[in-house]
Enzyme design. Structure first.
Site, PDB file in Angstrom:
ATOM      1  N   HIS A 182      40.354  41.798  27.561  1.00  0.00           N
ATOM      2  CA  HIS A 182      39.704  41.687  26.251  1.00  0.00           C
ATOM      3  C   HIS A 182      40.515  40.907  25.230  1.00  0.00           C
ATOM      4  CE1 HIS A 182      37.063  43.542  23.009  1.00  0.00           C
ATOM      5  NE2 HIS A 182      36.211  43.190  23.960  1.00  0.00           N
ATOM      6  N   LYS A 198      42.018  37.832  22.982  1.00  0.00           N
ATOM      7  CA  LYS A 198      41.407  36.646  22.382  1.00  0.00           C
ATOM      8  C   LYS A 198      42.518  35.885  21.660  1.00  0.00           C
ATOM      9  CE  LYS A 198      37.428  39.610  21.443  1.00  0.00           C
ATOM     10  NZ  LYS A 198      38.140  40.852  21.780  1.00  0.00           N
ATOM     11  N   ASP A 249      51.414  24.462  22.360  1.00  0.00           N
ATOM     12  CA  ASP A 249      52.753  23.865  22.480  1.00  0.00           C
ATOM     13  C   ASP A 249      53.871  24.897  22.366  1.00  0.00           C
ATOM     14  OD1 ASP A 249      51.560  21.392  22.779  1.00  0.00           O
ATOM     15  OD2 ASP A 249      51.767  20.854  20.666  1.00  0.00           O
TER      16      ASP A 249
END
Length: 265
Positions: A197, A199, A204
């Site tokens: 779950h 996100k 870089d």
């Protein structure tokens, strides 16, 4: 012959004026120093940006042009959408700033614009790795399948069949390239009972993008969501460690092809 007294006095006054002027200049420099330091630090201030959704629907074609095409707003763009900044366009700009690596750890990913941005980075030579949820990657509209195929060369043409010494011989018309750097984006997914779950994205290994937003058109255009874009060494390190831990855990060589339990919904 000694100098007249008036000349000595004038020389003394002149030297004193120089000392006073130097002292005043030094005092002014000390006063200006904090302002100068603040100005220099402001130019190097780490990035801190918060985006709120739902986002206004705007044209993003200028940001998503393929390499080699001129930049800037497309001339005579036929769409009727506003050509202005939005939360989505700002998220795209942050994403497209990647130059060497991009780590994505996303529960759901179906936004075509964000999918195109990731494919553009892949085409530019940025190393992209994706971790996602096994259930949601299989839904209609998911970008995961497209990312896996991104940059893969087309299959070679069928071999030409000709006769040599009375026998049919197949000969490839095109030799395989010596180096296929575009072999699709690496994707790993879970096999757990719970959802993957997370996100977040890491650009870089310097910039962290995280928040409540699922990278889906529904969430971008309709949901109350937030995204934080931050350049912070400590937070980036912690999220990168989490990504690498999951990346290793989801190594496909460790998959169980006969799971004992099905995840609950």
């Amino acid at each position: 012959m000694p100098a007249p007294t008036s000349e000595l006095v004038a020389m003394g006054l002149s030297s004193w004026r120089l000392v006073v002027a130097a002292g005043a200049g030094f005092a002014l420099a000390l006063e200006a120093l904090p302002w100068l330091v603040r100005w220099l630090l402001a130019g190097r201030r780490p990035r801190r940006e918060v985006l709120f959704f739902p986002s206004q629907v705007t044209c993003t074609e200028a940001l998503l042009q393929t390499p080699g095409l001129p930049s800037g707003p497309p001339s005579g763009c036929p769409c009727s959408l506003p050509h202005s900044e939005s939360s989505l366009s700002r998220l795209l700009r942050a994403l497209l700033a990647a130059r060497s690596s991009l780590e994505l750890c996303l529960f759901a990913f179906s936004s075509p614009q964000l999918g195109r941005a990731v494919q553009l980075l892949h085409q530019r030579g940025v190393r992209v790795r994706v971790i996602t949820d096994c259930d949601y990657m299989a839904l209609n509209g998911s970008q995961i399948g497209l990312l896996r195929k991104a940059g893969k060369p087309p299959p070679p043409p069928p071999p030409e069949v000709f006769t040599r010494g009375g026998a049919e011989v197949a000969e490839d018309l095109v030799d395989a390239p010596a180096d296929w750097s575009k072999t699709g984006i690496q994707v790993r997914h879970d096999q757990d009972l719970g959802y993957m779950h997370h996100k977040f994205a890491i650009i870089d290994k310097k910039v962290l993008i995280t928040g409540s937003l699922n990278w889906t058109t529904q969430a971008i255009q309709n949901n109350r969501e937030n995204v934080l874009i931050m350049e912070d060494t400590e937070y980036v390190r912690l999220f990168l460690e989490e990504f690498e831990r999951i990346w290793e855990e989801f190594d496909p060589t460790k998959y169980s092809f006969f799971p004992q339990k099905q995840r609950g919904h």
